[in-house]
Design an enzyme around this catalytic site. Sequence first.
Site, PDB file in Angstrom:
ATOM      1  N   TRP A  25       0.893  -0.852  -0.042  1.00 32.84           N
ATOM      2  CA  TRP A  25       0.406  -0.087  -0.146  1.00 32.84           C
ATOM      3  C   TRP A  25       0.833   0.919   0.225  1.00 32.84           C
ATOM      4  O   TRP A  25       1.848   0.864   0.417  1.00 32.84           O
ATOM      5  CB  TRP A  25      -0.609   0.239   0.564  1.00 32.84           C
ATOM      6  CG  TRP A  25      -1.909  -1.048   1.461  1.00 32.84           C
ATOM      7  CD1 TRP A  25      -2.340  -2.355   1.068  1.00 32.84           C
ATOM      8  CD2 TRP A  25      -3.140  -0.644   0.669  1.00 32.84           C
ATOM      9  NE1 TRP A  25      -3.785  -2.417   1.567  1.00 32.84           N
ATOM     10  CE2 TRP A  25      -4.447  -1.872   0.447  1.00 32.84           C
ATOM     11  CE3 TRP A  25      -4.272   0.678   0.187  1.00 32.84           C
ATOM     12  CZ2 TRP A  25      -5.780  -1.260   0.025  1.00 32.84           C
ATOM     13  CZ3 TRP A  25      -5.645   0.783  -0.022  1.00 32.84           C
ATOM     14  CH2 TRP A  25      -6.239  -0.187   0.539  1.00 32.84           C
ATOM     15  N   PHE A  57      -0.531  -5.596   7.679  1.00 32.05           N
ATOM     16  CA  PHE A  57      -1.392  -6.883   8.339  1.00 32.05           C
ATOM     17  C   PHE A  57      -0.472  -7.729   8.520  1.00 32.05           C
ATOM     18  O   PHE A  57      -0.527  -8.995   9.599  1.00 32.05           O
ATOM     19  CB  PHE A  57      -3.134  -7.024   8.478  1.00 32.05           C
ATOM     20  CG  PHE A  57      -3.462  -7.686   9.127  1.00 32.05           C
ATOM     21  CD1 PHE A  57      -4.017  -7.036  10.354  1.00 32.05           C
ATOM     22  CD2 PHE A  57      -3.618  -8.600   8.634  1.00 32.05           C
ATOM     23  CE1 PHE A  57      -4.545  -8.452  11.602  1.00 32.05           C
ATOM     24  CE2 PHE A  57      -4.826  -9.657   9.815  1.00 32.05           C
ATOM     25  CZ  PHE A  57      -4.534  -9.600  10.953  1.00 32.05           C
ATOM     26  N   VAL A  79       2.866   1.164   5.752  1.00 29.66           N
ATOM     27  CA  VAL A  79       2.298   1.917   6.234  1.00 29.66           C
ATOM     28  C   VAL A  79       0.487   1.948   6.272  1.00 29.66           C
ATOM     29  O   VAL A  79       0.338   1.577   6.027  1.00 29.66           O
ATOM     30  CB  VAL A  79       2.424   3.212   5.171  1.00 29.66           C
ATOM     31  CG1 VAL A  79       1.740   5.063   5.305  1.00 29.66           C
ATOM     32  CG2 VAL A  79       3.533   3.556   4.012  1.00 29.66           C
ATOM     33  N   ILE A  81      -2.327   5.061   7.580  1.00 28.18           N
ATOM     34  CA  ILE A  81      -2.854   6.012   7.424  1.00 28.18           C
ATOM     35  C   ILE A  81      -4.499   5.937   7.574  1.00 28.18           C
ATOM     36  O   ILE A  81      -5.366   5.503   7.525  1.00 28.18           O
ATOM     37  CB  ILE A  81      -2.825   6.763   5.997  1.00 28.18           C
ATOM     38  CG1 ILE A  81      -1.055   6.804   5.620  1.00 28.18           C
ATOM     39  CG2 ILE A  81      -3.290   8.417   6.078  1.00 28.18           C
ATOM     40  CD1 ILE A  81      -1.186   6.911   3.957  1.00 28.18           C
ATOM     41  N   GLY A  84     -11.752   7.894   7.625  1.00 29.17           N
ATOM     42  CA  GLY A  84     -12.713   7.822   8.954  1.00 29.17           C
ATOM     43  C   GLY A  84     -13.001   6.397   9.447  1.00 29.17           C
ATOM     44  O   GLY A  84     -14.119   6.909  10.434  1.00 29.17           O
ATOM     45  N   THR A  85     -12.527   5.756  10.099  1.00 27.02           N
ATOM     46  CA  THR A  85     -13.279   4.819  10.446  1.00 27.02           C
ATOM     47  C   THR A  85     -11.789   3.995  11.703  1.00 27.02           C
ATOM     48  O   THR A  85     -10.970   4.352  11.338  1.00 27.02           O
ATOM     49  CB  THR A  85     -13.719   2.739   9.632  1.00 27.02           C
ATOM     50  OG1 THR A  85     -12.255   2.665   9.107  1.00 27.02           O
ATOM     51  CG2 THR A  85     -14.232   3.669   8.262  1.00 27.02           C
ATOM     52  N   HIS A  87     -10.418   1.345  11.219  1.00 32.05           N
ATOM     53  CA  HIS A  87      -9.742   0.224  11.299  1.00 32.05           C
ATOM     54  C   HIS A  87      -8.191   1.003  11.212  1.00 32.05           C
ATOM     55  O   HIS A  87      -7.265  -0.259  11.620  1.00 32.05           O
ATOM     56  CB  HIS A  87     -10.190   0.441   9.607  1.00 32.05           C
ATOM     57  CG  HIS A  87      -8.835  -0.589   8.501  1.00 32.05           C
ATOM     58  ND1 HIS A  87      -8.847  -2.074   8.985  1.00 32.05           N
ATOM     59  CD2 HIS A  87      -8.012  -0.953   7.682  1.00 32.05           C
ATOM     60  CE1 HIS A  87      -8.132  -2.519   7.552  1.00 32.05           C
ATOM     61  NE2 HIS A  87      -7.449  -1.609   7.373  1.00 32.05           N
ATOM     62  N   PHE A 112      11.508  -1.949  13.585  1.00 36.43           N
ATOM     63  CA  PHE A 112       9.744  -1.213  12.888  1.00 36.43           C
ATOM     64  C   PHE A 112      10.118  -0.685  11.926  1.00 36.43           C
ATOM     65  O   PHE A 112      10.087   0.782  12.522  1.00 36.43           O
ATOM     66  CB  PHE A 112       9.121  -1.788  14.609  1.00 36.43           C
ATOM     67  CG  PHE A 112       7.667  -0.993  14.194  1.00 36.43           C
ATOM     68  CD1 PHE A 112       7.321  -1.891  14.260  1.00 36.43           C
ATOM     69  CD2 PHE A 112       7.651   0.289  14.261  1.00 36.43           C
ATOM     70  CE1 PHE A 112       5.611  -1.717  14.320  1.00 36.43           C
ATOM     71  CE2 PHE A 112       5.970   0.737  14.054  1.00 36.43           C
ATOM     72  CZ  PHE A 112       4.973  -0.387  14.060  1.00 36.43           C
ATOM     73  N   ARG A 126       8.085  11.029   6.701  1.00 38.35           N
ATOM     74  CA  ARG A 126       8.942   9.772   7.294  1.00 38.35           C
ATOM     75  C   ARG A 126       9.893   9.018   6.314  1.00 38.35           C
ATOM     76  O   ARG A 126      10.398   8.587   6.383  1.00 38.35           O
ATOM     77  CB  ARG A 126       8.088   9.463   8.175  1.00 38.35           C
ATOM     78  CG  ARG A 126       7.796  10.607   9.385  1.00 38.35           C
ATOM     79  CD  ARG A 126       6.363  10.398   9.822  1.00 38.35           C
ATOM     80  NE  ARG A 126       6.108  10.601  11.691  1.00 38.35           N
ATOM     81  CZ  ARG A 126       5.642  11.921  11.435  1.00 38.35           C
ATOM     82  NH1 ARG A 126       5.073  11.987   9.942  1.00 38.35           N
ATOM     83  NH2 ARG A 126       5.955  12.516  12.260  1.00 38.35           N
TER      84      ARG A 126
END
Length: 167
Positions: A25, A57, A79, A81, A84-85, A87, A112, A126
């Site tokens: 992603w 994940f 990554v 980001i 709105g949920t 998740h 990490f 970053r």
Amino acid sequence: MSGAGAPQSQGRAPGRRVAILAASWHEDVMDGLLAGARRSAQASEADVAEFRVPGAFELPVVAKRAIAAGFEGVVALGVVIRGGTPHFEYVSQAVTSGLTQVAAETGVPVGFGVLTCDDEAQALDRAGLPGSSEDKGAEAFDAVVSTLTTLNELSYGQRPYPGFTPA
């Protein structure tokens, strides 16, 4: 954002097998993270292999398999980001806990390099790209090399700090 205060790399790990795992992603951010990890890998002289995973994940399960396959260190890059949920919270927590568990259970260092950001601009800042204030891909690789050095010192009875006496 932290920026200042990052430790300096201990630099070299000739011949040590390190896996770089990278989520798919957010391609621009991932390109930067991978480039930073590759730069540090080249300077370290480690034996490096790269593997892609669908998303952040999936990093813990692939990290565990890489260790089972004989890698002495793992660099996990991804990554997440905020949206709105909820998740974001679920994935961030799962990845962090999963990678921590892999390192603790196996005794193998896991760098990490998973960015958890409010927006894409923070992630790009970053990612180690031109104009970025941080290079988290390089930092994650350097953390693995540094930890490998410390584990090596402990394994061979060298005193890791003044006053330490092996049992």
